[in-house]
Design a protein around this motif. Sequence first.
Motif, PDB file in Angstrom:
ATOM      1  N   ARG A   7      41.135  30.706  46.602  1.00  0.00           N
ATOM      2  CA  ARG A   7      40.987  30.496  48.041  1.00  0.00           C
ATOM      3  C   ARG A   7      42.269  30.868  48.767  1.00  0.00           C
ATOM      4  NH1 ARG A   7      43.703  26.093  49.962  1.00  0.00           N
ATOM      5  NH2 ARG A   7      44.413  24.563  48.443  1.00  0.00           N
ATOM      6  N   CYS A   8      42.149  30.946  50.070  1.00  0.00           N
ATOM      7  CA  CYS A   8      43.315  31.161  50.924  1.00  0.00           C
ATOM      8  C   CYS A   8      44.028  29.826  51.131  1.00  0.00           C
ATOM      9  CB  CYS A   8      42.875  31.747  52.268  1.00  0.00           C
ATOM     10  SG  CYS A   8      41.850  30.626  53.253  1.00  0.00           S
ATOM     11  N   LEU A   9      45.136  29.843  51.841  1.00  0.00           N
ATOM     12  CA  LEU A   9      45.923  28.633  52.084  1.00  0.00           C
ATOM     13  C   LEU A   9      45.123  27.551  52.807  1.00  0.00           C
ATOM     14  CD1 LEU A   9      48.660  27.125  52.111  1.00  0.00           C
ATOM     15  CD2 LEU A   9      49.153  28.318  54.264  1.00  0.00           C
ATOM     16  N   CYS A  10      44.382  27.926  53.842  1.00  0.00           N
ATOM     17  CA  CYS A  10      43.663  26.917  54.632  1.00  0.00           C
ATOM     18  C   CYS A  10      42.288  26.571  54.075  1.00  0.00           C
ATOM     19  CB  CYS A  10      43.559  27.364  56.086  1.00  0.00           C
ATOM     20  SG  CYS A  10      42.393  28.708  56.404  1.00  0.00           S
ATOM     21  N   GLY A  11      41.781  27.353  53.135  1.00  0.00           N
ATOM     22  CA  GLY A  11      40.483  27.077  52.531  1.00  0.00           C
ATOM     23  C   GLY A  11      39.297  27.668  53.269  1.00  0.00           C
ATOM     24  N   ALA A  12      39.537  28.404  54.348  1.00  0.00           N
ATOM     25  CA  ALA A  12      38.428  28.989  55.109  1.00  0.00           C
ATOM     26  C   ALA A  12      37.746  30.121  54.341  1.00  0.00           C
ATOM     27  CB  ALA A  12      38.922  29.502  56.457  1.00  0.00           C
ATOM     28  N   VAL A  13      38.478  30.771  53.445  1.00  0.00           N
ATOM     29  CA  VAL A  13      37.914  31.856  52.636  1.00  0.00           C
ATOM     30  C   VAL A  13      38.076  31.495  51.166  1.00  0.00           C
ATOM     31  CG1 VAL A  13      38.024  34.308  52.035  1.00  0.00           C
ATOM     32  CG2 VAL A  13      38.499  33.586  54.386  1.00  0.00           C
ATOM     33  N   ARG A  14      36.971  31.570  50.437  1.00  0.00           N
ATOM     34  CA  ARG A  14      36.979  31.292  49.003  1.00  0.00           C
ATOM     35  C   ARG A  14      36.357  32.470  48.277  1.00  0.00           C
ATOM     36  NH1 ARG A  14      38.629  26.669  47.429  1.00  0.00           N
ATOM     37  NH2 ARG A  14      37.717  26.961  45.393  1.00  0.00           N
ATOM     38  N   TRP A  15      36.710  32.624  47.017  1.00  0.00           N
ATOM     39  CA  TRP A  15      36.111  33.671  46.192  1.00  0.00           C
ATOM     40  C   TRP A  15      35.843  33.124  44.799  1.00  0.00           C
ATOM     41  CZ3 TRP A  15      38.697  34.769  41.808  1.00  0.00           C
ATOM     42  CH2 TRP A  15      40.068  34.534  41.782  1.00  0.00           C
ATOM     43  N   GLU A  16      34.921  33.790  44.095  1.00  0.00           N
ATOM     44  CA  GLU A  16      34.665  33.463  42.693  1.00  0.00           C
ATOM     45  C   GLU A  16      34.172  34.715  41.982  1.00  0.00           C
ATOM     46  OE1 GLU A  16      30.321  31.520  42.328  1.00  0.00           O
ATOM     47  OE2 GLU A  16      31.793  30.249  43.372  1.00  0.00           O
ATOM     48  N   THR A  17      34.454  34.754  40.688  1.00  0.00           N
ATOM     49  CA  THR A  17      34.019  35.883  39.873  1.00  0.00           C
ATOM     50  C   THR A  17      33.888  35.434  38.424  1.00  0.00           C
ATOM     51  OG1 THR A  17      34.457  38.171  39.224  1.00  0.00           O
ATOM     52  CG2 THR A  17      36.377  36.736  39.465  1.00  0.00           C
ATOM     53  N   ASP A  18      32.966  36.060  37.729  1.00  0.00           N
ATOM     54  CA  ASP A  18      32.834  35.870  36.293  1.00  0.00           C
ATOM     55  C   ASP A  18      33.512  37.012  35.536  1.00  0.00           C
ATOM     56  OD1 ASP A  18      31.392  33.450  36.397  1.00  0.00           O
ATOM     57  OD2 ASP A  18      29.545  34.530  36.803  1.00  0.00           O
ATOM     58  N   GLY A  19      34.246  37.847  36.282  1.00  0.00           N
ATOM     59  CA  GLY A  19      35.017  38.927  35.663  1.00  0.00           C
ATOM     60  C   GLY A  19      34.145  40.095  35.260  1.00  0.00           C
ATOM     61  N   PRO A  20      34.536  40.769  34.223  1.00  0.00           N
ATOM     62  CA  PRO A  20      35.686  40.501  33.371  1.00  0.00           C
ATOM     63  C   PRO A  20      36.995  40.894  34.053  1.00  0.00           C
ATOM     64  CG  PRO A  20      34.717  42.579  32.722  1.00  0.00           C
ATOM     65  CD  PRO A  20      33.831  41.995  33.814  1.00  0.00           C
ATOM     66  N   VAL A  21      38.089  40.280  33.603  1.00  0.00           N
ATOM     67  CA  VAL A  21      39.411  40.691  34.065  1.00  0.00           C
ATOM     68  C   VAL A  21      39.737  42.007  33.369  1.00  0.00           C
ATOM     69  CG1 VAL A  21      41.862  40.114  34.111  1.00  0.00           C
ATOM     70  CG2 VAL A  21      40.149  38.334  34.541  1.00  0.00           C
ATOM     71  N   LEU A  22      39.975  43.047  34.149  1.00  0.00           N
ATOM     72  CA  LEU A  22      40.220  44.391  33.628  1.00  0.00           C
ATOM     73  C   LEU A  22      41.685  44.602  33.253  1.00  0.00           C
ATOM     74  CD1 LEU A  22      38.062  46.199  36.327  1.00  0.00           C
ATOM     75  CD2 LEU A  22      37.380  45.558  33.988  1.00  0.00           C
ATOM     76  N   TRP A  23      42.580  43.920  33.927  1.00  0.00           N
ATOM     77  CA  TRP A  23      44.017  43.999  33.682  1.00  0.00           C
ATOM     78  C   TRP A  23      44.690  42.929  34.542  1.00  0.00           C
ATOM     79  CZ3 TRP A  23      46.862  44.578  38.010  1.00  0.00           C
ATOM     80  CH2 TRP A  23      46.186  45.048  39.134  1.00  0.00           C
TER      81      TRP A  23
END
Length: 140
Positions: A7-23
């Motif tokens: 999330r951002c500092l204030c919490g107004a924007v959040r994200w999520e992902t199951d990946g995969p982490v590429l690097w």
Amino acid sequence: MARLTGRCLCGAVRWETDGPVLWAGHCHCDSCRRATSAPFTTFFGVPRDGVVWTGQLADHVTSGGSVRRQFCPDCGSQLTYQSTRWPEETHLYAASLDDPSQITPAAHFHFEEKLPWLAITDDLPKYAATADGAVPIQDQ
């Protein structure tokens, strides 16, 4: 891999992902330093279509339209880096993770742009630019 959330500092924007982490790695380029007001930043790449967003992002486009950085319009936190060079990836800032221990950086990128007063003592590979086929810088 466990789901990654952030999330951002204030919490107004959040994200999520199951990946995969590429690097995952540290970037020392001038552009990233100026965008984050930090001596370097730590990113990781995931498939662009695998990130789910909550809230509204604002865009800042640079480099003749080839780079898009997204941020929270309320608090200004940088959240993404996207480039036409990697059209299928979104690069997320590790500092925005709810649990930053989920990411382990594996290299330094744009190391030749490192600030002279910053001492780096880890054993990670150090690349002059990105790692796309590049040979690590020796003895740095």
